[in-house]
Scaffold this motif. Structure first.
Motif, short mmCIF file in Angstrom:
data_model
loop_
_atom_site.label_atom_id
_atom_site.label_comp_id
_atom_site.label_asym_id
_atom_site.label_seq_id
_atom_site.Cartn_x
_atom_site.Cartn_y
_atom_site.Cartn_z
N ASP A 97 0.84 -1.20 0.00
CA ASP A 97 0.00 0.00 0.00
C ASP A 97 0.87 1.24 0.00
O ASP A 97 1.90 1.31 0.70
N PRO A 151 2.81 5.72 -7.86
CA PRO A 151 2.41 5.28 -9.20
C PRO A 151 3.59 5.04 -10.15
O PRO A 151 3.57 4.09 -10.93
N GLY A 167 -3.19 -0.23 -5.66
CA GLY A 167 -4.24 0.76 -5.63
C GLY A 167 -5.64 0.18 -5.77
O GLY A 167 -6.56 0.87 -6.22
N GLN A 224 -3.40 3.97 -14.15
CA GLN A 224 -3.12 5.25 -13.50
C GLN A 224 -4.35 6.14 -13.46
O GLN A 224 -4.64 6.77 -12.43
N THR A 233 -7.00 4.60 -10.92
CA THR A 233 -6.64 4.71 -9.51
C THR A 233 -6.66 6.17 -9.03
O THR A 233 -6.76 6.43 -7.83
N ASP A 249 -12.48 -0.46 -6.89
CA ASP A 249 -11.51 -1.50 -7.23
C ASP A 249 -11.81 -2.00 -8.63
O ASP A 249 -12.75 -1.53 -9.29
#
Length: 266
Positions: A72, A76, A103, A124, A127, A134
């Motif tokens: 976690d 990125p 993410g 990217q 997220t 999710d």
């Protein structure tokens, strides 16, 4: 006296027994691929867990799928870096499918560099979207051939779906054929499930039907597909009135493909 067949069988048997050593193959190849994957990636930077499965399809033949679960808070740029390292690995190991979870979204990387760049660009943007909870971005084969699919859970399913499939949307899909499914987060009302067909065609009529009904009646949930729409109205909403609205708004769907019911217990 031994027959010629008996003498010939000795070198043949020896050759068969030596084959795994000569080719570097294991009889349980899927298990071996999985073990190699775990050994290679365990302890790698940012990797919190390695989840891998081997599939022994035939003697000396098999497949493996490995998932790198990143810690976690991994930035990125480092997630993208790990993805491209994994891309190089699967390019060298053709029987291995490599995936990364970060993410809240799990993605499949591809041996092709351009395709992996597209996958990670989509990762990217998703997220970074506060509406997205999710999801998964992966590939599969169907009667249409090789394709990609994105399955996303979001707070506002229809808005995220539009941003993934509409022109100029916030999220850019892959250049390959991509199907999209977006569900609302559990407990959200109305609960929506919006999906393209396997070839990426949009459920335009189903969306029009839903929007016509939700503008007039409270809706508990709906499933919007290219070939059908199912809407559950809440409370004491008029089922017949909602159905008529839906049918009028979706002329491209047969009447039998438009289902409107009332929420249980209402």
């Amino acid at each position: 006296m031994r027959s010629n067949a008996s003498w010939l069988s000795i070198p043949i048997i020896a050759f068969v027994l030596a084959l795994p050593l000569a080719t570097g193959c294991a009889i349980d190849k899927g298990t071996a691929l999985a073990a190699d994957f775990e050994k290679h990636w365990s302890g790698a930077p940012d990797v919190e867990k390695v989840d891998v499965h081997g599939y022994n399809t035939l003697p000396f033949a098999g497949l493996a799928t490995g998932i790198l679960v990143l810690a976690d808070g991994t930035p990125p740029d480092r997630v993208v870096e790990r993805a491209h390292e994994l891309r190089k690995y699967v390019a060298r190991h053709k029987s291995v499918t490599g995936r990364i979870t970060a993410g809240g979204i799990t993605v499949t990387v591809d041996a092709d560099e351009t395709r992996t760049r597209e996958v990670m660009a989509l990762w990217q943007s998703l997220t970074a979207d506060e509406r997205v909870v999710d999801g998964e971005i992966g590939r599969s084969t169907s009667k249409l051939g090789y394709r990609w699919q994105a399955e996303i859970t979001a707070v506002d399913a229809l808005a995220v779906f539009d941003d993934m499939t509409g022109d100029g949307g916030r999220h850019r899909l892959l250049s390959d054929v991509t199907s999209v499914e977006v569900r609302t987060k559990r407990g959200t009302r109305p609960g929506l499930w919006v999906l393209t067909d396997p070839g990426g065609a949009l459920p335009a009529d189903a969306i029009a039907a839903y929007e016509a009904v939700v503008a007039e009646y409270p809706v508990a949930g709906a499933t919007l597909e290219t070939t059908s729409v199912r809407i559950v109205v809440a409370g004491t909403a008029d089922e017949d009135g909602a159905r008529e609205l839906a049918q009028t708004a979706a002329p491209g769907l047969d009447a039998a493909a438009i289902t409107v019911t009332r929420e249980r217990g209402a």
